[in-house]
Motif scaffolding. Structure first.
Motif, PDB file in Angstrom:
ATOM      1  N   ASP A  50      33.139 -60.059  42.200  1.00 46.88           N
ATOM      2  CA  ASP A  50      32.528 -58.855  41.645  1.00 46.88           C
ATOM      3  C   ASP A  50      31.074 -58.791  42.082  1.00 46.88           C
ATOM      4  O   ASP A  50      30.179 -59.265  41.383  1.00 46.88           O
TER       5      ASP A  50
ATOM      6  N   ASP B 241      29.221 -47.429  44.940  1.00 48.41           N
ATOM      7  CA  ASP B 241      29.492 -48.836  44.630  1.00 48.41           C
ATOM      8  C   ASP B 241      29.862 -49.609  45.888  1.00 48.41           C
ATOM      9  O   ASP B 241      29.389 -50.731  46.100  1.00 48.41           O
ATOM     10  N   GLU B 242      30.699 -49.032  46.703  1.00 46.87           N
ATOM     11  CA  GLU B 242      31.126 -49.702  47.938  1.00 46.87           C
ATOM     12  C   GLU B 242      29.947 -49.904  48.895  1.00 46.87           C
ATOM     13  O   GLU B 242      29.813 -50.958  49.507  1.00 46.87           O
TER      14      GLU B 242
ATOM     15  N   LYS C  91      27.782 -52.732  47.488  1.00 48.55           N
ATOM     16  CA  LYS C  91      28.412 -54.035  47.729  1.00 48.55           C
ATOM     17  C   LYS C  91      28.206 -54.463  49.175  1.00 48.55           C
ATOM     18  O   LYS C  91      27.850 -55.621  49.453  1.00 48.55           O
TER      19      LYS C  91
ATOM     20  N   ILE D  96      30.632 -42.015  42.726  1.00 51.44           N
ATOM     21  CA  ILE D  96      30.226 -43.306  42.140  1.00 51.44           C
ATOM     22  C   ILE D  96      30.935 -44.455  42.837  1.00 51.44           C
ATOM     23  O   ILE D  96      30.310 -45.470  43.181  1.00 51.44           O
ATOM     24  N   ASN D  97      32.230 -44.331  43.067  1.00 58.11           N
ATOM     25  CA  ASN D  97      32.982 -45.373  43.765  1.00 58.11           C
ATOM     26  C   ASN D  97      32.471 -45.569  45.187  1.00 58.11           C
ATOM     27  O   ASN D  97      32.371 -46.708  45.674  1.00 58.11           O
ATOM     28  N   GLN D  98      32.142 -44.487  45.848  1.00 62.39           N
ATOM     29  CA  GLN D  98      31.613 -44.560  47.208  1.00 62.39           C
ATOM     30  C   GLN D  98      30.250 -45.277  47.197  1.00 62.39           C
ATOM     31  O   GLN D  98      29.991 -46.131  48.049  1.00 62.39           O
TER      32      GLN D  98
ATOM     33  N   PHE E  55      33.450 -39.307  40.002  1.00 60.13           N
ATOM     34  CA  PHE E  55      33.933 -40.692  40.089  1.00 60.13           C
ATOM     35  C   PHE E  55      34.103 -41.125  41.539  1.00 60.13           C
ATOM     36  O   PHE E  55      33.855 -42.289  41.875  1.00 60.13           O
ATOM     37  N   ASP E  56      34.498 -40.212  42.397  1.00 60.54           N
ATOM     38  CA  ASP E  56      34.620 -40.527  43.822  1.00 60.54           C
ATOM     39  C   ASP E  56      33.253 -40.875  44.413  1.00 60.54           C
ATOM     40  O   ASP E  56      33.120 -41.824  45.192  1.00 60.54           O
TER      41      ASP E  56
END
Length: 124
Positions: free
Chosen positions: A50, A10-11, A14, A6-8, A3-4
């Motif tokens: 978003d 995503d950032e 973006k 994936i979040n990284q 999850f870390d």
């Protein structure tokens, strides 16, 4: 851990999307003015809160018309607006070559001339 990552990612997506969007937005406004010999155009995010699900709205105002969405423009104006967006993207992210097949088909004679002049500028 997954999850870390994936979040990284995503950032990073973006950040890269917004960076590219801002470049294309700036180039689109300038290219539109050059092709239409005036007027204004802008790209807007439909959901700026978003970035991973947002859409992009094209707002254009050819010379002598009020600001409107692309759906309310004539066929030739839509074509010229789309050509403006294409060239804005190419200016932001150059490619070695680009094939345009009958892209000017919906344009009247005056706009075909403007398009040809713009292509001559772009070939450099």
């Amino acid at each position: 851990m997954l999850f870390d990552i994936i979040n990284q990612m995503d950032e990073i997506m973006k950040e890269k999307f917004l960076e590219t969007f801002n470049q294309v937005q700036k180039e689109f406004s300038e290219t539109f003015k050059e092709l239409f010999n005036g007027g204004t155009a802008d790209l807007k995010l439909t959901n700026p809160d978003d970035m991973l699900t947002t859409g992009i709205e094209i707002v254009a105002s050819p010379p002598g018309k009020k600001l409107t969405t692309i759906t309310l423009l004539s066929g030739g104006e839509k074509t010229f607006t789309a050509i403006s967006l294409l060239f804005a993207i190419l200016k932001s992210r150059p490619v070695p070559f680009c094939i345009l097949d009958e892209v000017e088909a919906a344009l009247d004679e005056a706009n075909v001339d403007s398009f040809g002049k713009y292509l001559n500028l772009m070939k450099e």
